[in-house]
Scaffold this active site. Structure first.
Site, PDB file in Angstrom:
ATOM      1  N   THR A  36     -67.865  38.106  35.102  1.00  0.00           N
ATOM      2  CA  THR A  36     -68.253  37.235  33.989  1.00  0.00           C
ATOM      3  C   THR A  36     -67.050  36.793  33.151  1.00  0.00           C
ATOM      4  O   THR A  36     -66.960  35.608  32.816  1.00  0.00           O
ATOM      5  CB  THR A  36     -69.311  37.937  33.115  1.00  0.00           C
ATOM      6  OG1 THR A  36     -70.436  38.264  33.931  1.00  0.00           O
ATOM      7  CG2 THR A  36     -69.761  37.052  31.973  1.00  0.00           C
ATOM      8  N   GLU A  44     -63.610  28.101  29.313  1.00  0.00           N
ATOM      9  CA  GLU A  44     -62.681  27.857  28.211  1.00  0.00           C
ATOM     10  C   GLU A  44     -61.590  26.882  28.630  1.00  0.00           C
ATOM     11  O   GLU A  44     -61.196  26.002  27.847  1.00  0.00           O
ATOM     12  CB  GLU A  44     -62.054  29.166  27.729  1.00  0.00           C
ATOM     13  CG  GLU A  44     -63.002  30.040  26.939  1.00  0.00           C
ATOM     14  CD  GLU A  44     -62.260  31.093  26.145  1.00  0.00           C
ATOM     15  OE1 GLU A  44     -61.633  30.714  25.116  1.00  0.00           O
ATOM     16  OE2 GLU A  44     -62.292  32.259  26.543  1.00  0.00           O
ATOM     17  N   HIS A  70     -74.664  34.317  32.337  1.00  0.00           N
ATOM     18  CA  HIS A  70     -74.193  34.356  33.728  1.00  0.00           C
ATOM     19  C   HIS A  70     -75.446  34.418  34.590  1.00  0.00           C
ATOM     20  O   HIS A  70     -76.153  35.423  34.594  1.00  0.00           O
ATOM     21  CB  HIS A  70     -73.294  35.570  33.948  1.00  0.00           C
ATOM     22  CG  HIS A  70     -72.458  35.472  35.171  1.00  0.00           C
ATOM     23  ND1 HIS A  70     -71.331  36.228  35.342  1.00  0.00           N
ATOM     24  CD2 HIS A  70     -72.564  34.711  36.286  1.00  0.00           C
ATOM     25  CE1 HIS A  70     -70.784  35.940  36.520  1.00  0.00           C
ATOM     26  NE2 HIS A  70     -71.524  35.030  37.103  1.00  0.00           N
TER      27      HIS A  70
END
Length: 132
Positions: A36, A44, A70
């Site tokens: 994750t 990002e 996720h």
């Protein structure tokens, strides 16, 4: 920083390698699937890529908030594509809708926030915090 409009988009792709797997970051008993934190890093980077053309010399943007789900596992060898879309700009604070997909399906989604910073000021504050 130049004006950033909602709807501005960025992407980031990553080929999943053994060092990106959950069992490398946490417990060795975990399955050999994309971790994750690595998926979040791709999201990002997609957000940063969306706004990079609008940043002035001496500026960057740091992550300040992330809210991610996720949704599906991804094995080694697959390519993950993260996408980010600017949803709101409030001064130097920029909000994004983010998602990630592997070669089969969507694997994650959520929201992310970044703050535009002046690198010189940032490094000065960091040096004080480090005792230098």
């Amino acid at each position: 920083m130049r004006q950033i409009s909602p709807g501005t988009k960025g992407t980031f792709t990553l080929r999943v390698l053994p060092e990106h797997l959950a069992n490398q970051f946490k417990d060795a008993m975990l399955p050999q699937v994309l971790a994750t934190p690595v998926m979040i890093m791709a999201m990002e980077n997609a957000a940063l890529n969306a706004i990079r053309p609008f940043l002035d010399a001496g500026e960057s943007a740091v992550g300040t908030e992330i809210n991610i789900r996720h949704l599906a596992a991804t094995p080694v060898g697959q390519t993950v594509r993260a996408e980010a879309e600017v949803t709101k700009v409030d001064g130097k604070r920029i909000e994004f809708k983010v998602s990630a997909s592997d070669e089969i399906e969507e694997i994650g989604d959520g929201t992310h926030q970044r703050m535009v910073i002046n690198l010189r000021s940032f490094h000065e504050r960091l040096a004080k915090k480090s005792g230098g």
